[in-house]
Design a protein around this motif. Structure first.
Motif, mmCIF file in Angstrom:
data_model
loop_
_atom_site.group_PDB
_atom_site.id
_atom_site.type_symbol
_atom_site.label_atom_id
_atom_site.label_comp_id
_atom_site.label_asym_id
_atom_site.label_seq_id
_atom_site.Cartn_x
_atom_site.Cartn_y
_atom_site.Cartn_z
ATOM 1 N N GLU A 1 42.461 39.455 46.237
ATOM 2 C CA GLU A 1 42.245 40.667 45.453
ATOM 3 C C GLU A 1 40.849 40.669 44.839
ATOM 4 O OE1 GLU A 1 43.683 44.360 44.284
ATOM 5 O OE2 GLU A 1 44.780 42.849 45.434
ATOM 6 N N THR A 2 40.458 39.543 44.269
ATOM 7 C CA THR A 2 39.125 39.438 43.678
ATOM 8 C C THR A 2 38.040 39.541 44.735
ATOM 9 O OG1 THR A 2 39.856 38.102 41.794
ATOM 10 C CG2 THR A 2 37.554 37.876 42.471
ATOM 11 N N ARG B 1 46.178 36.607 45.263
ATOM 12 C CA ARG B 1 45.446 36.797 44.003
ATOM 13 C C ARG B 1 43.944 36.596 44.218
ATOM 14 N NH1 ARG B 1 46.892 36.642 38.689
ATOM 15 N NH2 ARG B 1 49.040 36.165 39.292
ATOM 16 N N CYS C 1 37.579 39.391 38.768
ATOM 17 C CA CYS C 1 38.465 38.224 38.669
ATOM 18 C C CYS C 1 39.721 38.513 37.854
ATOM 19 C CB CYS C 1 37.714 37.051 38.036
ATOM 20 S SG CYS C 1 36.357 36.405 39.042
ATOM 21 N N TRP D 1 37.573 43.053 45.955
ATOM 22 C CA TRP D 1 36.868 43.866 44.973
ATOM 23 C C TRP D 1 35.359 43.597 45.050
ATOM 24 C CZ3 TRP D 1 39.103 45.009 39.487
ATOM 25 C CH2 TRP D 1 38.207 45.800 38.770
ATOM 26 N N VAL E 1 42.458 40.195 37.796
ATOM 27 C CA VAL E 1 43.367 41.017 38.611
ATOM 28 C C VAL E 1 44.612 41.439 37.838
ATOM 29 C CG1 VAL E 1 42.556 40.029 40.782
ATOM 30 C CG2 VAL E 1 44.472 38.963 39.606
ATOM 31 N N ASP E 2 44.958 40.734 36.778
ATOM 32 C CA ASP E 2 46.144 41.091 35.985
ATOM 33 C C ASP E 2 45.803 41.939 34.755
ATOM 34 O OD1 ASP E 2 47.923 39.718 37.653
ATOM 35 O OD2 ASP E 2 47.485 37.816 36.660
#
Length: 321
Positions: free
Chosen positions: A124-125, A121, A188, A128, A190-191
């Motif tokens: 992922e941020t 998680r 931030c 990006w 991600v969901d």
């Protein structure tokens, strides 16, 4: 001084060091290819002959349908466009195709050898922010930053110190327009729950809109330097605004992640300012030992003065996050 205590540093073993060395060898070409392809709109480009005349044609897909666009007859200008496409997008595709398996194998081996520890998680941020270039405005802080120093120092960051429930950053500027919190909040989130931010005591807290779950903290340099005087104030402010230290790490979901973290010296001093919290005291001690024994640049005289000073005498002690 609390950070003067020596910390036992655990050296990367041979297989661990080998995977860092391998990914650092592959990353300049592979990472650049990923950024080039992310910036392109996909598709292809080719010469197409119509009634005996060559036209440069751009092929893309939109909503599952192919779109064809003529860029004009074959001329020095269209030939330059095609050469540019070949040397960037087509080259990037070739590099990605040729190196992808080697990169994946290195990431899998890194996980097997215990150095792929960045939570997916968080990765992922950070990925990006790297893709968009936002990492040029932020330095990674918190436990995650310690992962950025492993390859350069050859030292394994202690597992107890790298665990983060959310990401922490230090901004390199106090200018909100330059910082662009909207882009950081989007990275931030991600969901895709929606994210917002709020100013709180020289930092910004990024939270999900509904549940108010904390996703990240963005500390302004003033958070750390506001209670320092003279040379100490100027020194730490310059360090926090510096370009930081780039380092590669591995995520648990077997991806290479480029981190831009605070320089280890800046990290050590910032963590030292927050050492009322036991975790930050341990991070400060580890970072100090790392800089003094395994980093090319040691602390200078002013930096040592900040670390040696009694904060209860020279300035009020800063609280932790």
């Amino acid at each position: 001084m609390e950070t003067a205590e020596e910390v036992d540093l655990v050296q990367l073993n041979i297989p661990q060091a080998a995977q860092f060395a391998r990914i650092e060898e592959l990353w300049p070409e592979f990472g650049h290819s990923l950024q080039v392809l992310a910036a392109s709109d996909g598709g292809g480009m080719a010469w197409r002959t119509v009634d005996g005349i060559e036209y440069l044609t751009r092929y893309t897909r939109q909503d599952g349908k192919q779109k064809v666009k003529s860029l004009g007859r074959r001329t020095p200008e269209t030939e330059a466009i095609f050469e540019q496409f070949e040397s960037t997008v087509l080259k990037a595709r070739r590099v990605r195709r040729e190196l992808r398996e080697d990169v994946l194998m290195s990431c899998k081996l890194a996980k097997a050898y215990g150095v792929a520890r960045l939570h997916g998680r968080l990765a992922e941020t950070l990925d990006w922010l790297w893709y968009t270039g936002a990492s040029s405005r932020l330095s990674v802080f918190g436990g995650t930053a310690l992962l950025a120093y492993e390859s350069g120092s050859g030292i394994l960051a202690p597992a107890a110190l790298i665990k983060d429930q959310h990401l922490q950053f230090v901004a390199r500027t106090e200018d909100l327009e330059t910082l662009n919190l909207a882009e950081i909040a989007e990275a931030c989130d991600v969901d895709n729950e929606g994210a917002t931010w709020k100013y709180d005591d020289d930092r910004y807290l990024i939270r999900t809109k509904r549940e108010r779950r904390l996703l990240a903290e963005v500390f302004l340099p003033t958070y750390f330097v506001r209670r320092l005087d003279g040379d100490a104030h100027l020194e730490l402010k310059a360090m926090l605004r510096g370009p930081g230290a780039k380092g590669l790490t591995f995520s648990r979901d077997t991806r290479p992640i480029e981190l831009t973290a605070l320089d280890p010296s800046a990290y050590a001093i910032a963590a030292h300012c927050m050492r009322d919290d036991e975790l930050w005291a341990e991070r400060a001690a580890f970072a100090c030992s790392l800089v003094r024994h395994r980093w090319p640049d040691d602390f200078d005289l002013v930096q040592e003065t900040i670390l040696d000073a009694d904060p209860d005498v020279r300035w009020a002690r800063l609280r932790g996050p």
